[in-house]
Design a protein around this motif. Structure first.
Motif, mmCIF file in Angstrom:
data_model
loop_
_atom_site.group_PDB
_atom_site.id
_atom_site.type_symbol
_atom_site.label_atom_id
_atom_site.label_comp_id
_atom_site.label_asym_id
_atom_site.label_seq_id
_atom_site.Cartn_x
_atom_site.Cartn_y
_atom_site.Cartn_z
ATOM 1 N N LEU A 31 0.824 -1.194 0.000
ATOM 2 C CA LEU A 31 0.000 0.000 0.000
ATOM 3 C C LEU A 31 0.860 1.246 0.000
ATOM 4 O O LEU A 31 1.796 1.373 0.782
ATOM 5 C CB LEU A 31 -0.910 0.006 1.238
ATOM 6 N N GLU A 33 2.093 4.853 0.824
ATOM 7 C CA GLU A 33 1.944 5.767 1.957
ATOM 8 C C GLU A 33 1.288 7.077 1.540
ATOM 9 O O GLU A 33 0.737 7.785 2.354
ATOM 10 C CB GLU A 33 3.318 6.064 2.570
ATOM 11 N N ALA A 37 -7.241 9.694 -0.961
ATOM 12 C CA ALA A 37 -8.511 9.063 -0.617
ATOM 13 C C ALA A 37 -9.656 9.711 -1.364
ATOM 14 O O ALA A 37 -10.696 10.016 -0.815
ATOM 15 C CB ALA A 37 -8.731 9.146 0.891
ATOM 16 N N ARG A 187 -7.268 -1.915 10.545
ATOM 17 C CA ARG A 187 -6.183 -1.275 11.299
ATOM 18 C C ARG A 187 -5.134 -2.338 11.587
ATOM 19 O O ARG A 187 -5.446 -3.408 12.103
ATOM 20 C CB ARG A 187 -6.717 -0.690 12.609
ATOM 21 N N GLU A 190 2.070 -1.519 10.290
ATOM 22 C CA GLU A 190 2.833 -1.522 9.045
ATOM 23 C C GLU A 190 4.039 -0.612 9.223
ATOM 24 O O GLU A 190 3.906 0.521 9.690
ATOM 25 C CB GLU A 190 1.986 -1.010 7.878
ATOM 26 N N HIS A 195 -1.566 1.694 10.893
ATOM 27 C CA HIS A 195 -2.132 2.297 9.692
ATOM 28 C C HIS A 195 -3.565 1.800 9.493
ATOM 29 O O HIS A 195 -3.925 0.704 9.940
ATOM 30 C CB HIS A 195 -1.300 1.950 8.453
ATOM 31 N N TYR A 196 -4.339 2.596 8.776
ATOM 32 C CA TYR A 196 -5.716 2.242 8.428
ATOM 33 C C TYR A 196 -5.836 2.112 6.920
ATOM 34 O O TYR A 196 -5.273 2.910 6.166
ATOM 35 C CB TYR A 196 -6.687 3.319 8.901
ATOM 36 N N SER A 197 -6.609 1.111 6.479
ATOM 37 C CA SER A 197 -6.900 0.915 5.061
ATOM 38 C C SER A 197 -8.398 0.681 4.915
ATOM 39 O O SER A 197 -8.987 -0.124 5.645
ATOM 40 C CB SER A 197 -6.135 -0.287 4.501
ATOM 41 N N PRO A 212 -7.259 -0.081 -2.036
ATOM 42 C CA PRO A 212 -7.994 0.556 -0.931
ATOM 43 C C PRO A 212 -8.538 1.924 -1.323
ATOM 44 O O PRO A 212 -7.943 2.637 -2.141
ATOM 45 C CB PRO A 212 -6.936 0.665 0.166
ATOM 46 N N HIS A 215 -5.779 4.991 2.610
ATOM 47 C CA HIS A 215 -4.713 4.353 3.379
ATOM 48 C C HIS A 215 -3.912 5.454 4.056
ATOM 49 O O HIS A 215 -3.397 6.351 3.378
ATOM 50 C CB HIS A 215 -3.799 3.521 2.485
#
Length: 324
Positions: A31, A33, A37, A187, A190, A195-197, A212, A215
């Motif tokens: 994913l 960084e 979104a 959650r 990472e 981190h949240y995806s 995603p 992220h």
């Protein structure tokens, strides 16, 4: 993330475990960084400075000696689910309680070697409720945390069967569900941080984790040394809960925080004294549900006990309802 780890995670794998029907999808997804979104439309959010209201108070869950943890609500079938550690467990065996929204206990399932249960999700499929939660704990103790996500049908009095497992090989993984937009938020640790995806629930159930919707790294909460106790989300906002248990009501230190998932930045952080008269009140778990009149509620839970020497634990849930 190192190049070698990125390559190893980019290979989706399917693992069939003999006799259990487990489908594993590898941690799998490199994913970015800096992922934008743009697929998460801006929306209203809950005003965390507004008063909180009691949903229910002092409920005994199936496992009477352990605090509530994560929770989620099936808005289609009108069922509340709350996770907690099993009585007599080493610490990573969980119980998923089924309740009415007023706190009436209507069922339970035991899930062994799961993790801590800090957050769970639920997916309505017709008249059934499918639970999303961590599994394959990294150690058999209270410090155990999940290394994959499990999806299984809730069956009262049973244990999970025909389980699907996703993002295997993860570290400290958990999830939550948005009941309005049918999304799953993951959650996990990472590159040394949480981190949240964000994914559509349909994609997640199909094992599609390569694209995603958002992220981002977990933002700093408070002074950066808070005790994280739960999270949920609605539309483009993440809501988190932190704080510790306290014997003296004067020591309340619980906060709710809103983060815009389009930017990964905190937009509001508010102290909450909800349930302040609960004895040894400890914040535990969050969820969003919609009333029968289609009004959203941001819910957060508190564990309590009758005295410091008692092994009995109670669950209480409060909510906020003002949108801005």
């Amino acid at each position: 993330m190192s190049k070698s780890l990125s390559r190893s995670l980019s290979r989706r794998t399917a693992l069939k475990v003999a006799g259990t029907g487990l489908l594993g999808v590898g941690a799998g997804v490199a994913l970015s960084e800096s992922l934008a979104a743009a697929d998460v439309p801006a929306s209203q959010r809950f005003d965390l400075s507004q008063p909180s209201y009691e949903r229910f108070r002092g409920v005994s869950l199936h496992e009477t000696h352990h605090a509530m943890q994560g929770m989620a609500y099936d808005n289609v079938n009108r069922r509340l689910y709350i996770a907690q550690i099993q009585n007599g467990s080493d610490g990573d065996d969980l119980c998923v309680n089924q309740l009415s929204i007023s706190g009436g206990l209507t069922g339970h399932m035991h899930v062994s070697n799961a993790g801590h249960g800090v957050s769970i999700g639920v997916e309505p499929v017709g008249t059934a409720s499918y639970i999303w939660m961590e599994c394959d704990s990294d150690q058999h103790s209270d410090a155990g945390r999940g290394t994959a996500l499990a999806r299984f049908k809730f069956v009262n009095g049973g244990t999970p069967s025909s389980v699907k497992k996703f993002l295997t090989g993860s570290k400290t993984i958990s999830c939550a569900t948005d009941p309005v937009n049918k999304r799953l938020l993951v959650r996990r640790s990472e590159s040394g941080g949480m981190h949240y995806s964000l994914f559509s629930l349909a994609d997640a159930a199909a094992g599609k984790f390569s694209s995603p919707l958002a992220h981002f790294a977990q933002p700093t909460l408070g002074n950066g040394s808070v005790t994280f106790q739960g999270y949920t989300f609605l539309d483009n906002y993440l809501y988190t809960l932190d704080g510790t248990g306290h014997e003296d009501p004067a020591d309340i230190n619980s906060y709710v925080t809103a983060t815009d998932m389009n930017t990964g930045k905190v937009v509001q952080r508010s102290f909450t004294a909800a349930g302040k008269t609960l004895f040894y009140r400890e914040p535990e778990g969050m969820m969003v549900y919609r009333t029968v009149n289609d009004n959203p509620r941001l819910c957060f839970g508190f564990a309590s006990r009758p005295s410091m020497t008692s092994s009995t634990r109670y669950a209480s849930v409060y909510y906020k309802n003002v949108l801005i």
